[in-house]
Design an enzyme around this catalytic site. Structure first.
Site, PDB file in Angstrom:
ATOM      1  N   VAL A 134     -24.115 -19.668 -10.283  1.00  0.00           N
ATOM      2  CA  VAL A 134     -25.571 -19.771 -10.075  1.00  0.00           C
ATOM      3  C   VAL A 134     -25.970 -21.240  -9.922  1.00  0.00           C
ATOM      4  CG1 VAL A 134     -27.839 -19.382 -11.108  1.00  0.00           C
ATOM      5  CG2 VAL A 134     -26.087 -17.627 -11.313  1.00  0.00           C
ATOM      6  N   THR A 141     -30.360 -16.068 -16.909  1.00  0.00           N
ATOM      7  CA  THR A 141     -31.060 -14.831 -17.283  1.00  0.00           C
ATOM      8  C   THR A 141     -31.216 -14.804 -18.800  1.00  0.00           C
ATOM      9  OG1 THR A 141     -30.142 -13.737 -15.360  1.00  0.00           O
ATOM     10  CG2 THR A 141     -30.948 -12.311 -17.127  1.00  0.00           C
ATOM     11  N   PHE A 167     -31.803 -14.066  -7.980  1.00  0.00           N
ATOM     12  CA  PHE A 167     -31.495 -12.714  -7.506  1.00  0.00           C
ATOM     13  C   PHE A 167     -30.305 -12.786  -6.553  1.00  0.00           C
ATOM     14  CE2 PHE A 167     -36.082 -12.960  -8.417  1.00  0.00           C
ATOM     15  CZ  PHE A 167     -36.157 -12.017  -9.436  1.00  0.00           C
ATOM     16  N   ASN A 182     -32.686  -5.885 -12.127  1.00  0.00           N
ATOM     17  CA  ASN A 182     -31.285  -5.495 -12.272  1.00  0.00           C
ATOM     18  C   ASN A 182     -31.146  -4.074 -12.825  1.00  0.00           C
ATOM     19  OD1 ASN A 182     -30.157  -7.721 -11.143  1.00  0.00           O
ATOM     20  ND2 ASN A 182     -29.202  -8.517 -12.998  1.00  0.00           N
ATOM     21  N   PHE A 241     -28.453   0.343  -2.328  1.00  0.00           N
ATOM     22  CA  PHE A 241     -27.949   0.688  -3.665  1.00  0.00           C
ATOM     23  C   PHE A 241     -27.921   2.190  -3.921  1.00  0.00           C
ATOM     24  CE2 PHE A 241     -26.975  -3.139  -6.171  1.00  0.00           C
ATOM     25  CZ  PHE A 241     -27.092  -4.021  -5.102  1.00  0.00           C
ATOM     26  N   ALA A 243     -22.680   6.076  -3.448  1.00  0.00           N
ATOM     27  CA  ALA A 243     -22.020   6.706  -4.601  1.00  0.00           C
ATOM     28  C   ALA A 243     -20.580   6.218  -4.698  1.00  0.00           C
ATOM     29  CB  ALA A 243     -22.045   8.221  -4.422  1.00  0.00           C
ATOM     30  N   CYS A 291     -23.261  -9.143 -14.367  1.00  0.00           N
ATOM     31  CA  CYS A 291     -24.727  -9.111 -14.515  1.00  0.00           C
ATOM     32  C   CYS A 291     -25.268  -7.775 -15.020  1.00  0.00           C
ATOM     33  CB  CYS A 291     -25.367  -9.468 -13.186  1.00  0.00           C
ATOM     34  SG  CYS A 291     -24.801 -11.041 -12.546  1.00  0.00           S
ATOM     35  N   LYS A 308     -24.249  -6.682 -18.695  1.00  0.00           N
ATOM     36  CA  LYS A 308     -24.795  -7.606 -19.700  1.00  0.00           C
ATOM     37  C   LYS A 308     -26.326  -7.500 -19.762  1.00  0.00           C
ATOM     38  CE  LYS A 308     -25.008 -12.035 -18.258  1.00  0.00           C
ATOM     39  NZ  LYS A 308     -26.368 -12.544 -18.310  1.00  0.00           N
ATOM     40  N   ARG A 368     -14.913  -9.394 -14.045  1.00  0.00           N
ATOM     41  CA  ARG A 368     -15.591  -9.060 -15.295  1.00  0.00           C
ATOM     42  C   ARG A 368     -16.232  -7.672 -15.205  1.00  0.00           C
ATOM     43  NH1 ARG A 368     -19.102 -14.389 -15.971  1.00  0.00           N
ATOM     44  NH2 ARG A 368     -18.874 -14.373 -13.716  1.00  0.00           N
TER      45      ARG A 368
HETATM   46  C1  UGA Z   1     -26.605  -8.332  -9.165  1.00  0.00           C
HETATM   47  C2  UGA Z   1     -27.936  -8.214  -8.406  1.00  0.00           C
HETATM   48  O1  UGA Z   1     -27.753  -7.435  -7.223  1.00  0.00           O
HETATM   49  C3  UGA Z   1     -28.466  -9.595  -8.032  1.00  0.00           C
HETATM   50  O2  UGA Z   1     -29.742  -9.468  -7.417  1.00  0.00           O
HETATM   51  C4  UGA Z   1     -28.599 -10.423  -9.310  1.00  0.00           C
HETATM   52  O3  UGA Z   1     -29.091 -11.718  -9.057  1.00  0.00           O
HETATM   53  C5  UGA Z   1     -27.246 -10.532  -9.979  1.00  0.00           C
HETATM   54  O4  UGA Z   1     -26.771  -9.197 -10.292  1.00  0.00           O
HETATM   55  C6  UGA Z   1     -27.398 -11.344 -11.231  1.00  0.00           C
HETATM   56  O5  UGA Z   1     -28.121 -10.915 -12.154  1.00  0.00           O
HETATM   57  O6  UGA Z   1     -26.901 -12.472 -11.286  1.00  0.00           O
HETATM   58  P1  UGA Z   1     -24.037  -8.697  -8.435  1.00  0.00           P
HETATM   59  O7  UGA Z   1     -23.715  -8.347  -9.856  1.00  0.00           O
HETATM   60  O8  UGA Z   1     -23.420  -9.898  -7.842  1.00  0.00           O
HETATM   61  O9  UGA Z   1     -25.636  -8.888  -8.273  1.00  0.00           O
HETATM   62  O10 UGA Z   1     -23.596  -7.477  -7.539  1.00  0.00           O
HETATM   63  P2  UGA Z   1     -24.279  -6.238  -6.794  1.00  0.00           P
HETATM   64  O11 UGA Z   1     -24.149  -6.410  -5.344  1.00  0.00           O
HETATM   65  O12 UGA Z   1     -25.634  -5.998  -7.325  1.00  0.00           O
HETATM   66  O13 UGA Z   1     -23.306  -5.047  -7.251  1.00  0.00           O
HETATM   67  C7  UGA Z   1     -23.202  -4.659  -8.613  1.00  0.00           C
HETATM   68  C8  UGA Z   1     -22.277  -3.463  -8.755  1.00  0.00           C
HETATM   69  O14 UGA Z   1     -22.880  -2.283  -8.205  1.00  0.00           O
HETATM   70  C9  UGA Z   1     -20.930  -3.597  -8.037  1.00  0.00           C
HETATM   71  O15 UGA Z   1     -19.912  -3.132  -8.896  1.00  0.00           O
HETATM   72  C10 UGA Z   1     -21.061  -2.709  -6.813  1.00  0.00           C
HETATM   73  O16 UGA Z   1     -19.855  -2.207  -6.362  1.00  0.00           O
HETATM   74  C11 UGA Z   1     -21.964  -1.612  -7.345  1.00  0.00           C
HETATM   75  N1  UGA Z   1     -22.741  -0.886  -6.308  1.00  0.00           N
HETATM   76  C12 UGA Z   1     -23.681  -1.544  -5.566  1.00  0.00           C
HETATM   77  C13 UGA Z   1     -22.525   0.469  -6.108  1.00  0.00           C
HETATM   78  O17 UGA Z   1     -21.669   1.103  -6.776  1.00  0.00           O
HETATM   79  N2  UGA Z   1     -23.272   1.145  -5.172  1.00  0.00           N
HETATM   80  C14 UGA Z   1     -24.215   0.515  -4.433  1.00  0.00           C
HETATM   81  O18 UGA Z   1     -24.885   1.183  -3.594  1.00  0.00           O
HETATM   82  C15 UGA Z   1     -24.424  -0.865  -4.625  1.00  0.00           C
END
Ligand code: UGA
Length: 432
Positions: A11, A121, A152, A208, A249, A252, A260, A263, A327
């Site tokens: 970040v 955060t 974000f 989140n 998002f 499935a 993130c 936590k 993680r």
């Molecule tokens: C997330 C948020 O999307 C960011 O906006 C935020 O800033 C960040 O956390 C943070 O708090 O720092 P991130 O953890 O990098 O970002 O990843 P995401 O793209 O959100 O994915 C999170 C998890 O959800 C992954 O394991 C991904 O595979 C899963 N996911 C995502 C799904 O299983 N299905 C989806 O449709 C989308």
């Protein structure tokens, strides 16, 4: 403008480089001297597309400067961003040790009025505590205005997200400080909202939790799709076109992980408990996510029988593609369960294998697909890296003992795989 960023993790580094791109000079402070040495020669400690090139560009332009000295970092700018880690404690609450340490140093070395911006955060009310920590460490009384400017950024697309945000949230109880921070983003075209300090802190957690809720929601629906013979991606498409819902998002699969969501949801639940409010939906979001893994293991057993002594080939370790972050990765959780049940695990990930042995010393790390597939009883895809989509499946089929594929991310072309002769399972996919 001169800005100091304290904490050079993903970040901090992304934020610092974003400010460089917007035309500022940035002092980047970190305690880890080893990391700083690498950063000074343009090497970043994480895999994050685009970041290293941008770092090299701004090192050459001398718009970014790395130091381990907190005194000069505090004295050198009027705007100080805090981007240090806030890990989870056992009870789910956030460990604010690093934020407190930084705040005390800011107070101690303060040499004039400062705007301190929290990007880490942090639980609601932390901004007020940061102010307290700063003021009680001051040697001379100086004005300090606290601002919350939550991030974000998604790992894997952090740089893009920083430069093309959907919105920028700036929370402060000092209007002039909020305006100064807002001006830093003048050239970025997106809604910029100014809120109270606490509101901005809670917006971050709510965002989140909501995103994780969408995933858990579609994952729960996907189990009903399995039972009723309905294609879950059609459901996602069908509801996502409703602009009140939106298509993102709703993929499935094996569930969410990372540094993130797990936590932040735990921390939000803790905040609810402190406020004596039942976090019913938040608990369900967590529960569905945990159960999803058990559900997949059941599907695996239905296709290969008992797990003991079976050779399982894992595709993907990181919690999502385009990052080396493992993680809270669902892949680690799956491998842990399989190993406890006596499976022999071979694994491949294009980027994220470097810290795996610390967590799972008994898995076999493969460098070649051939080694991964040989004598396998099942291929289990857990991260949707692009290169996994078009593997030589015919060759894999010939090399495997038992041609079963469990697709934990619903990304493979099941028609093709079935034509080759594989037994394929993807959650909520109609493959007959
Ligand atoms: C997330 C948020 O999307 C960011 O906006 C935020 O800033 C960040 O956390 C943070 O708090 O720092 P991130 O953890 O990098 O970002 O990843 P995401 O793209 O959100 O994915 C999170 C998890 O959800 C992954 O394991 C991904 O595979 C899963 N996911 C995502 C799904 O299983 N299905 C989806 O449709 C989308």
């Amino acid at each position: 403008m001169k800005i100091t960023v304290i904490g050079s993790g993903y970040v901090g580094l992304t934020t610092a480089l974003m400010f460089c791109e917007l035309g500022n000079k940035v002092i980047c402070m970190d305690k880890d001297k080893n990391k700083l040495e690498n950063l000074r020669i343009g090497q970043i400690p994480i895999y994050e597309p685009g970041l290293e090139n941008l770092l090299k560009k701004h090192l050459a332009k001398e718009s970014i400067y790395f130091t381990s000295k907190i005194k000069s970092s505090v004295e050198g700018s009027d705007i100080i961003y805090i981007t240090v880690g806030t890990p989870s404690k056992e009870d789910g609450s956030s460990d604010l040790r690093f934020v407190e340490e930084v705040a005390q140093s800011i107070g101690y070395y303060q040499n004039g009025p400062k705007i301190v911006v929290n990007k880490s955060t942090v639980p609601v009310g932390t901004g007020e505590r940061v102010k307290e920590w700063i003021i009680t460490s001051q040697r001379k009384p100086f004005q300090v205005s606290i601002v919350s400017n939550p991030e974000f950024l998604r790992e894997g697309t952090a740089l893009y997200d920083a430069l093309h945000p959907d919105r920028i949230v700036i929370g402060s109880d000092h209007h002039s400080a909020a305006s100064i921070v807002k001006d830093l983003f003048q050239s970025i075209d997106c809604p910029k909202i100014i809120t109270k300090l606490r509101t901005a802190e809670l917006i971050k957690y709510t965002a989140n939790a909501f995103l994780a809720m969408k995933i858990s929601f579609i994952n729960e629906i996907s189990r009903l799709c399995d039972s009723d013979g309905v294609e879950v991606s059609d459901i996602s498409y069908g509801i996502g076109l409703d602009h009140r819902i939106g298509p993102a998002f709703l993929k499935a699969g094996i569930g969410w992980g990372g540094s993130c969501f797990p936590k932040d949801i735990a921390s939000l639940i803790y905040m609810f408990e402190q406020a004596k409010i039942k976090p019913k939906i938040l608990r369900a979001i967590q529960e569905v996510n945990e159960e999803q893994i058990t559900y997949y293991i059941e599907q695996l057993k239905q296709r290969i029988g008992h797990i003991e002594n079976k050779n399982i080939s894992i595709l993907g370790v990181s919690f999502k593609p385009n990052t080396d972050d493992i993680r809270e990765s669902p892949s680690i959780k799956v491998m842990t369960i399989l190993q406890k049940s006596g499976a022999k695990i071979k694994v491949y990930d294009p980027i994220a294998m470097k810290n795996l042995k610390d967590l799972l010393p008994d898995v076999t790390e493969c460098k070649e697909y051939e080694e991964l597939f040989l004598d396998s009883d099942c291929i289990f895809l857990l991260t949707e890296w692009k290169e996994f989509l078009n593997l030589d499946w015919k060759k894999a089929y010939k090399m495997m003992k038992n041609p079963v594929i469990i697709d934990g991310r619903n990304v493979l072309d099941y028609k093709r795989l079935k034509e080759i002769g594989f037994t394929y399972y993807g959650i909520g996919r109609v493959t007959d």
